[in-house]
Design an enzyme around this catalytic site. Structure first.
Site, short mmCIF file in Angstrom:
data_model
loop_
_atom_site.label_atom_id
_atom_site.label_comp_id
_atom_site.label_asym_id
_atom_site.label_seq_id
_atom_site.Cartn_x
_atom_site.Cartn_y
_atom_site.Cartn_z
CG HIS A 128 27.92 77.32 65.41
ND1 HIS A 128 26.73 77.50 64.74
CD2 HIS A 128 27.62 77.39 66.74
CE1 HIS A 128 25.75 77.65 65.63
NE2 HIS A 128 26.26 77.59 66.85
CD GLU A 129 30.14 76.86 69.98
OE1 GLU A 129 29.97 77.85 70.72
OE2 GLU A 129 29.22 76.06 69.72
CG HIS A 132 27.66 81.55 69.24
ND1 HIS A 132 26.40 82.06 68.99
CD2 HIS A 132 27.50 80.20 69.23
CE1 HIS A 132 25.54 81.06 68.82
NE2 HIS A 132 26.17 79.91 68.95
CD GLU A 184 22.75 78.86 68.76
OE1 GLU A 184 23.61 78.54 67.92
OE2 GLU A 184 23.00 78.94 69.96
ZN LIG Z 1 25.41 77.93 68.80
#
Ligand SMILES: [Zn+2]
Length: 266
Positions: A128-129, A132, A184
């Site tokens: 997830h990071e 980003h 997100e």
């Molecule tokens: Zn996040």
């Protein structure tokens, strides 16, 4: 004068679009600039925090980080621009949190590890990071803050303290700006595919985000401040799951084939 500033910004904007979703993005920052900003912020944060550089938790995190970064490059080669990945493990048992800076610098707090419980779930958070980073969410957020101050026609000196902080934060510390809910959701989707392609079970994402929801009631985390409400999130994850499972099955089959080929022949 601001007319020219706007024109200048417009000229700087490349035709950026996010990986996977194809969402068009407003980014007024080069890859070199964002990597420099990310590195500066990373050095600053690491000076202030206590990092762990050896031991089982550290080794696990490095192994997961490496596999996840490789999968990101495999799945989205056009979105990985020579990023130099670093995964810092920060000692703070009360922080159920992780972060990502532009250019590939990520941090995980030890407080997150009891909530992730297993390596698959840790991979989902780390992917997830990484998502980003490759979707350039930090640069996008900073660009919005810079542009809105220019468009509003306010000189830095006339800004109130908070706006100044946002713009200075945008320049100096990518982490100062929280990601938007759209970003997100995008990181959830891209991250799920990356983790699956790296050979981690994407089905772990659902119980993981449920656990994170509960943990977040005690300690606010990056994952909860702007992240989609947990029910929406679970529904979205279910929607992305068939594609994630395809990546996962391919990855597992590939690993099995490698194991069979490397077995000595009788
Ligand atoms: Zn996040």
């Amino acid at each position: 004068m601001y007319k020219y500033a706007i024109l200048f910004l417009a000229l700087l904007v490349g035709c950026s679009s996010a990986p996977e979703t194809g969402r068009s993005q407003f980014i007024v920052m080069s890859h070199a600039q964002e990597m420099k900003l990310g590195q500066e912020a990373f050095t600053k944060i690491l000076k202030e925090e206590k990092t762990i550089k050896k031991g089982t938790q550290y080794d696990t995190m490095q192994r997961v980080g490496e596999k996840v970064a490789l999968a990101a490059e495999r799945l989205y080669p056009e979105s990985v621009h020579g990023y130099k990945w670093k995964f810092a493990l920060i000692k703070d048992k009360d922080m159920v949190n992780a972060w990502a800076l532009p250019g590939g610098k990520c941090g995980v707090y030890t407080g997150l590890l009891p909530v992730t419980e297993n390596e698959d779930a840790l991979a989902i958070v780390m992917a997830h990071e990484v998502a980003h980073v490759i979707a350039r969410h930090g640069a996008e957020r900073s660009s919005q803050a810079i542009a809105s101050s220019v468009i509003a026609g306010i000189a830095m000196s006339e800004m109130n303290k908070r706006d100044q902080m946002i713009v200075l934060g945008a320049y100096g510390l990518g982490i100062a700006l929280p990601f938007s809910r759209t970003q997100e959701t995008e990181a959830d989707q891209i991250g799920l595919y990356i983790a699956a392609d790296a050979g981690y079970d994407p089905r772990e994402a659902i119980p993981l985000w449920q656990r994170m929801g509960k943990a977040g009631k005690k300690a606010p985390a990056e994952f909860l401040s702007t992240h989609p409400a947990s029910e929406t999130r679970i529904k979205q994850l279910r929607g992305w799951m068939p594609k994630a499972m395809m990546y996962y099955d391919t990855s597992i089959a590939h690993e099995e084939a490698l194991k069979t080929n490397s077995k000595p022949k009788n």
